[in-house]
Scaffold this active site. Sequence first.
Site, PDB file in Angstrom:
ATOM      1  N   GLU A  30       6.340   4.361   5.056  1.00  0.00           N
ATOM      2  CA  GLU A  30       6.453   5.516   5.948  1.00  0.00           C
ATOM      3  C   GLU A  30       7.841   6.143   6.018  1.00  0.00           C
ATOM      4  OE1 GLU A  30       5.965   2.263   6.941  1.00  0.00           O
ATOM      5  OE2 GLU A  30       7.090   1.817   8.776  1.00  0.00           O
ATOM      6  N   GLY A  76       0.818  -1.214   0.000  1.00  0.00           N
ATOM      7  CA  GLY A  76       0.000   0.000   0.000  1.00  0.00           C
ATOM      8  C   GLY A  76       0.850   1.261   0.000  1.00  0.00           C
ATOM      9  N   GLU A  98       0.450   5.910   7.514  1.00  0.00           N
ATOM     10  CA  GLU A  98       1.868   6.219   7.238  1.00  0.00           C
ATOM     11  C   GLU A  98       2.310   7.446   8.033  1.00  0.00           C
ATOM     12  OE1 GLU A  98       3.221   3.796   5.902  1.00  0.00           O
ATOM     13  OE2 GLU A  98       1.430   2.911   4.994  1.00  0.00           O
TER      14      GLU A  98
END
Length: 883
Positions: A264, A261, A298
């Site tokens: 971070e 997805g 994130e």
Amino acid sequence: KEVFLKDYKKPDYLFESVDLKFQLGEDKTIVSSNIAVYPREEGASSPLVLNGSDLKLLSIKVDGKDLKMSEDYKLDLRHLTLVSPPNGAFKLEIVTEIDPIHNTSLEGLYKSSGVFCTQCEAEGFRKITFYQDRPDVMAKYTCRIEANKEKYPVLLSNGNLIERGDLEDGQHYALWEDPYKKPSYLFALVAGQLESRDDSFVTCSGRKVALRIWTPAQDVPKTGHAMYSLKAAMKWDEEVFGLEYDLDLFNIVAVPDFNMGAMENKSLNIFNSKLVLASPETASDGDYASILGVIGHEYFHNWTGNRVTCRDWFQLSLKEGLTVFRDQEFSSDMGCRPVKRIADVSKLRNYQFPQDAGPMAHPVRPHSYIKMDNFYTVTVYEKGAEVVRMYKTLLGATGFRKGMDLYFQRHDGQAVTCEDFYAAMCNANGADLANFLQWYSQAGTPCVKVVSSYNAEAKTFTLKFSQEVPPTPGQPVKEPMFIPVAVGLLDSTGKEMPLSSLYSNGVQKTISSGEPVYTTVLHFNKKEGEFVFSNIPERPVPSLLRGYSAPIRLDSDLTDADLFFLLAHDSDEFNRWEAGQLLSRKLMLSLVSDFQQQKPLALNPSFVDGIRSILSNTTLDKEFISKAITLPGEGEIMDMMPVADPDAVHAVRIFIRKELALQLKQELLAAVTNNRSPGPYVFDHENMARRALKNTALVYLATLNEPDLTQLVLSEYKSASNMTEQFAAMAALAQNPGQVCDEVLADFYNKWQHDYLVVNKWFALQAMSDAPGNVENVRKLLNHPAFDMRNPNKVYSLIGGFCGSPVNFHAKDGSGYKFLGEVVVQLDKINPQVASRMVSAFSRWKRYDEDRQALAKAQLEMIVSANGLSENVYEIASKSLAA
Ligand code: ARG
Ligand code: ZN
């Protein structure tokens, strides 16, 4: 090679600072790294082992002196070892050459649609340069990027931009400095033709943070919702956790080719574009909600993951479980709490429970792995989030916040373990959470049985619990778990009974002496437990495990009458939904058995009435109604059968849906007409709830395949002004293969062929079709000009979508298995991480009948024996075979 948690050793060497230089080129990229190394303990002189893979070593120096191969260093496929580094601190300079253009694994440095980008978690940094690629080595980084100015006008890395300028031959450079220590997995670099949406956020202490979301120029208009989400997340983290952003710049980059997805990386989050780009015309409510959640996720990692990171990869849930919990809470606060809880619990049941009951079952903190990438799982993420939620349930909101504060106070700038988190939670509250840590080490979903009894004379109500944790691979025998059970009691009119005192484990406990309390949390932490409520004037109906207070399977002695009662009256909305689900599951299982015995199927009228009363209850939230009238998924039902029978479960689910549609046609039609869009698309709970209810009703109505209803759905499709309603109408029609369905699919493709994210939805819808023999259609789509095996999103849509249709994936003739087997072998050569995700569809092969088992097993054997198989796929396939 398998790695074990019990073998963890602290590194002998630490890195003070790392200065990187990238010379990005079309045929090759040169990476120079300059590391200040020091021994962890003064005077030690062990070899220094660096990780590296797919690297070409150009030069290596220590304190300015070239090293000699074999004398000073050794090189194998995965390591570079400095045989006897100097005593004390030294400078290590390494130059390597890499080939990002041909890197289809999308790990390390690679090119996606002309843009250079990185993905280093978990162990991708070793594909960039030789390094101690482990999270407990934290260092301060600088990063100089050099590239052609015209092709790569934007050059980004972590931290602050401290210098930029032009070089000879049309090149330019940028120098970035990250003031915070970080592990290598948080390193990031991006270079390409990108434009940004710019905004800013003023933090609680008054600092102004520049926010930039980068995409190709034509996509910038679609980043508005992502920016809204980011600002909302920044505000929420300040308000709820007192956590403020710590730099003056925050960048997000969207790329179309991404394995997961999002990531971070410190101040430079990189996202799969499907989790950034949205417009009402092209993205659905589901997409808008995912973007909100993942942008939040994130961003929240900046504290839970980056400022405090993991000691080793076994501790992954320390950051992921906690950060998922945080993003769930964020989405709840931005939307509707019970609806979000229902969605999260459904996800847990549909994906994590099967994993916990299969060959890949592992604890929230795994004991070993071959490829870490295989452990970014629903167990580590979603069950991990449930474990964090249990701390909050046990300690209360204030206690939980105290624990979080102490966790940051103790561990800011450190790489720590799940025990450190546990200790902070306990110490901040002076709490003893007994055997709670078992949640991190025992795999398997605990099964809890509860029996209730009422004593009219003594006016006591007793709940007797017992628990069983099923055996899982490598863990045949289990200890009892600490299970928080939130309970309320309803009187015969449906009102909550005040709870005054409780007797358990030989002690009397006052629940409330003043303000009435209606829900209490039982601490059930032994094999068996008895809880006696006193001052209970009449036999109550218990509402058990409110809000789903623990990730368990609960088997209670509630009767159908009790469940209908709870469905109608429970003040805990999650449990109200749950009562409906329990009734549906029971009903489906009994019809499955009728179907298998070739008995005629008939629907219990009180079930229809129950659904009718939910559907026509105007006081309920519309999204709640939509979820409450939706039957449990086929997987959930198969999970409860001794031998999973996909055909029977599918037939029964279709039967019930048609029967409900027939008997509730008027109510469903009303749900459509009363919930049409009054105006332009708005992303808020009220509007999403309205669309959800309308769309669920449409899908029901379309199952009837009657001409006037088909016309109705078709006109909804044509008049839709947003993707949510357009796609839902198309999906409703696609339930009935034939001319209308074909025409709509063709029309949709024509309209949207220029937008790859919308085309992926179109692939997925066709791939998931339950039409008999759909595997042939999916094979054809593999050759569709818009399909590309190198793009993970397309693979997830088409191949993943196909595996989501149990009747076709588990087709009796083995055609689905054969298809997946072939695809996995082909895909593995391109992208092992993606191939490994796909092969997981086989993992529960032993749940099916013998014929299917033999067919699936043959494919797994074929895969395991394939030449040059990746460790990623090998781990999943071989563990599936062994179990
Ligand atoms: N840390 C990322 C997240 O936010 C996921 C990274 C996954 N990487 C991987 N190789 N599996 O959840
Ligand atoms: Zn995460």
